[in-house]
Structure formats: structure tokens, C-alpha cells
Motif scaffolding. Structure first.
Motif, PDB file in Angstrom:
ATOM      1  N   THR A   1       0.862  -1.193   0.000  1.00 15.41           N
ATOM      2  CA  THR A   1       0.000   0.000   0.000  1.00 15.41           C
ATOM      3  C   THR A   1       0.896   1.240   0.000  1.00 15.41           C
ATOM      4  O   THR A   1       2.015   1.209   0.527  1.00 15.41           O
ATOM      5  CB  THR A   1      -0.874   0.069   1.274  1.00 15.41           C
ATOM      6  N   ARG A   2       0.417   2.289  -0.586  1.00 17.36           N
ATOM      7  CA  ARG A   2       1.028   3.625  -0.475  1.00 17.36           C
ATOM      8  C   ARG A   2      -0.144   4.592  -0.381  1.00 17.36           C
ATOM      9  O   ARG A   2      -0.548   5.195  -1.357  1.00 17.36           O
ATOM     10  CB  ARG A   2       1.891   3.959  -1.709  1.00 17.36           C
ATOM     11  N   ASP A   3      -0.742   4.677   0.827  1.00 20.07           N
ATOM     12  CA  ASP A   3      -2.021   5.366   0.977  1.00 20.07           C
ATOM     13  C   ASP A   3      -1.874   6.878   1.125  1.00 20.07           C
ATOM     14  O   ASP A   3      -1.068   7.353   1.917  1.00 20.07           O
ATOM     15  CB  ASP A   3      -2.748   4.866   2.241  1.00 20.07           C
ATOM     16  N   THR A   4      -2.688   7.590   0.398  1.00 20.87           N
ATOM     17  CA  THR A   4      -2.885   9.022   0.620  1.00 20.87           C
ATOM     18  C   THR A   4      -4.049   9.475  -0.265  1.00 20.87           C
ATOM     19  O   THR A   4      -4.403   8.764  -1.213  1.00 20.87           O
ATOM     20  CB  THR A   4      -1.608   9.843   0.311  1.00 20.87           C
ATOM     21  N   LEU A   5      -4.620  10.619   0.057  1.00 27.19           N
ATOM     22  CA  LEU A   5      -5.713  11.113  -0.791  1.00 27.19           C
ATOM     23  C   LEU A   5      -5.190  11.348  -2.201  1.00 27.19           C
ATOM     24  O   LEU A   5      -4.041  11.770  -2.392  1.00 27.19           O
ATOM     25  CB  LEU A   5      -6.286  12.407  -0.209  1.00 27.19           C
ATOM     26  N   MET A   6      -6.049  11.107  -3.183  1.00 26.42           N
ATOM     27  CA  MET A   6      -5.648  11.191  -4.586  1.00 26.42           C
ATOM     28  C   MET A   6      -5.022  12.541  -4.930  1.00 26.42           C
ATOM     29  O   MET A   6      -4.042  12.618  -5.674  1.00 26.42           O
ATOM     30  CB  MET A   6      -6.885  10.952  -5.450  1.00 26.42           C
ATOM     31  N   ILE A   7      -5.566  13.580  -4.347  1.00 31.70           N
ATOM     32  CA  ILE A   7      -5.103  14.934  -4.655  1.00 31.70           C
ATOM     33  C   ILE A   7      -3.633  15.133  -4.246  1.00 31.70           C
ATOM     34  O   ILE A   7      -2.909  15.948  -4.814  1.00 31.70           O
ATOM     35  CB  ILE A   7      -6.059  15.959  -3.996  1.00 31.70           C
ATOM     36  N   ARG A   8      -3.174  14.317  -3.267  1.00 35.52           N
ATOM     37  CA  ARG A   8      -1.782  14.422  -2.809  1.00 35.52           C
ATOM     38  C   ARG A   8      -0.910  13.280  -3.329  1.00 35.52           C
ATOM     39  O   ARG A   8       0.264  13.191  -2.990  1.00 35.52           O
ATOM     40  CB  ARG A   8      -1.736  14.355  -1.281  1.00 35.52           C
TER      41      ARG A   8
END
Ligand code: NAD
Length: 243
Positions: free
Chosen positions: A90-97
Motif C-alpha cells: 500500500t502507499r495510501d494518501t488522498l488522490m489529490i496528494r
């Protein structure tokens, strides 16, 4: 379930769910191939598991590594009966970032890796006219999840790959199915913020996190003779999270 005489390759089995899947197959009499990024780890885990297990390091994003993994498994152990596409990140973050490199890396390992392994394994399995491929997807591949656009796209893609491969390989006696785990306690999930964990607990009907053994049981069913008439299916192992 009896896997005596069967050779089972599990990618990403140096730890976590993959390792437990490998242990369960070995306990059921199978000969397992532990595969992960690090050579020392795969040898160590194979020696701990025993039952003739061998370790072969391979990065699933490398077509050369994957070809060597399947060739070595088949030449050293005589066949490849079951392949579990478990390696994932996983490499989670909001799409905008989200950086493009985090999108590419997750898609490369989780989806392209499974394509490369499935392609190499199907060459061997088509010749044998039998085989079982089990892909480890995720419930977020079914539902989507804020902060996991790369991961959920890779896991949804894996479901598409599962169904297409199932259709292509059925006439050769090879089945392809997917398990979609929910919230399973491993290294991957241990650093989730407490608020996220609490939110999962309120939404999981069975009110507990899943264990790697819960996932392994579903994988073993798909890999078994009992599932001979099951292909192209996705089984959620999520305590009722996605229903
Ligand atoms: P984990 O991080 O504990 O283990 C993943 C393993 O994959 C590691 O040993 C890692 O070294 C290996 N790996 C990473 N990149 C690789 C590469 N390029 N080539 C080969 N191996 C590589 O994670 P886990 O929780 O055991 O997850 C296993 C699988 O289950 C993953 O596909 C994950 O997406 C999926 N899954 C996990 C959960 C969960 O809640 N833990 C939920 C749904 C799905």
C-alpha cells in the motif's frame, strides 16, 4: 484438505498472510515455494516451514525474476500445481496528494506482478492440463476506499485479471479465483491510526479483525480438488465488512 504431492508457489510469502498461506499448505502435505524480495528471508522461512519447502527470491515486477521463479520451482519440484498471487503493498494518501510514483509502484507490484506470474505459471499449467491460481485481491477492490485510489484500482484490476484468465485457461483445466480479504491483522495494517481501526470495528458485522488463517482457509478451498467446478469467482473474507 490434502495437498500431498502438490507444489504450491506463494509470492510475498516472507511474512504476513503469504507466510501463513504457505504454512497451511505445508501442514496439509504440500511442498511450498517461499518467494519474496530478499534471498536470506525466503531461505530462512522455507527452512522454518520444512516439508521440503524451498525459497526462491523474486521481485514480481521483473519478468526475468518471475520466469526464473516458475522455471526453478517446476524443475526442482517437478510441477507447479498452485500459484498464489499474494505479493502486495500500500502507499495510501488522498488522490489529490498522491505522487505519480506511488500510483505506478502500487499498480506495478499488485497488478502487473500478478499478470507476469499468472502468464509464466499458465505456460506450465496449460502443458500439465491442470492448475489452480488464487489471487489475493481486497474488499476495497469491490467497494473503493478514500485514501487508497491506487491500491483499490490495483485490487479491482486484479478481479478483472482473475475473470479474464479464468475464461482463457478453463479449457486447459486451470481455474483462477480471487480472495478479497477485509481488515486482517498483519504488518501491513498494524500502523493504521486508531480511529481507522475503530471505524472498521463498527462496520465489521462479526466485530473482530480477520487473521491470516481466515484468508488461508479460503485460498486452500479454491486450490483444492473440492473446488474443481469453481472458477472466476471472488470470495470476500471480511467478517461481513463489504455486504
Ligand atoms: P505484508 O506487507 O505483511 O506482506 C507482503 C509481502 O509482499 C512482504 O513480505 C513483501 O516483502 C512482499 N512484497 C512486496 N513487494 C514485492 C515484490 N515486488 N515482489 C515480491 N514480493 C513483494 O502484507 P499482508 O498484510 O500479508 O498482505 C498480503 C496480501 O494481502 C497483499 O496483496 C495485500 O494487499 C492483501 N491484503 C491484505 C489485507 C490486510 O488487511 N492485511 C487486506 C486485504 C488484502
Amino acid at each position: 484438505m490434502d495437498f500431498k504431492g502438490k507444489v504450491i508457489v506463494v509470492t510475498g510469502s516472507g511474512r504476513g498472510i503469504g507466510r501463513t498461506i504457505a504454512e497451511r499448505f505445508a501442514k496439509a502435505g504440500g511442498t511450498v515455494v517461499i518467494s519474496d524480495l530478499d534471498d536470506a528471508t525466503v531461505r530462512q522461512v522455507a527452512s522454518e516451514i520444512g516439508g521440503g519447502a524451498i525459497g526462491i527470491a523474486a521481485n514480481v515486477t521483473s519478468a526475468d525474476d518471475v520466469a526464473r521463479l516458475l522455471e526453478e520451482a517446476s524443475s526442482k519440484l517437478g510441477s507447479v500445481d498452485v500459484v498464489v498471487n499474494n505479493a502486495g503493498i500500500t502507499r495510501d494518501t488522498l488522490m489529490i496528494r498522491m505522487d505519480e510514483k506511488d500510483w505506478d509502484m502500487v499498480l506495478d507490484i499488485n497488478l502487473k506482478g500478478a499478470f507476469l506470474v499468472t502468464k509464466a505459471a499458465s505456460r506450465i499449467m496449460m502443458k500439465q492440463r491442470r492448475g489452480r491460481i488464487v489471487n489475493i485481491s481486497s474488499v476495497v477492490g469491490l467497494t473503493g476506499n478514500a485514501g487508497q485510489s491506487n491500491y483499490s484500482a490495483s485490487k479491482a484490476g486484479l478481479i478483472g485479471l482473475t475473470k479474464s484468465a479464468a475464461k482463457e485457461l478453463a479449457s486447459r483445466g486451470v481455474t483462477v479465483n480471487a480472495v478479497a480479504p477485509g481488515y486482517i491483522e498483519t504488518e501491513m495494517t498494524k500502523n493504521l491510526p486508531e480511529a481507522v481501526r475503530d471505524d472498521y470495528m463498527t462496520r465489521i458485522a462479526l466485530k473482530r479483525p480477520g487473521s491470516p488463517d481466515d484468508v488461508a482457509s479460503a485460498v486452500m478451498f479454491f486450490a483444492s480438488d473440492e473446488a474443481a467446478y469453481v472458477t472466476g469467482q471472488v470470495l470476500a473474507v471480511d467478517g461481513g465488512l463489504s455486504m
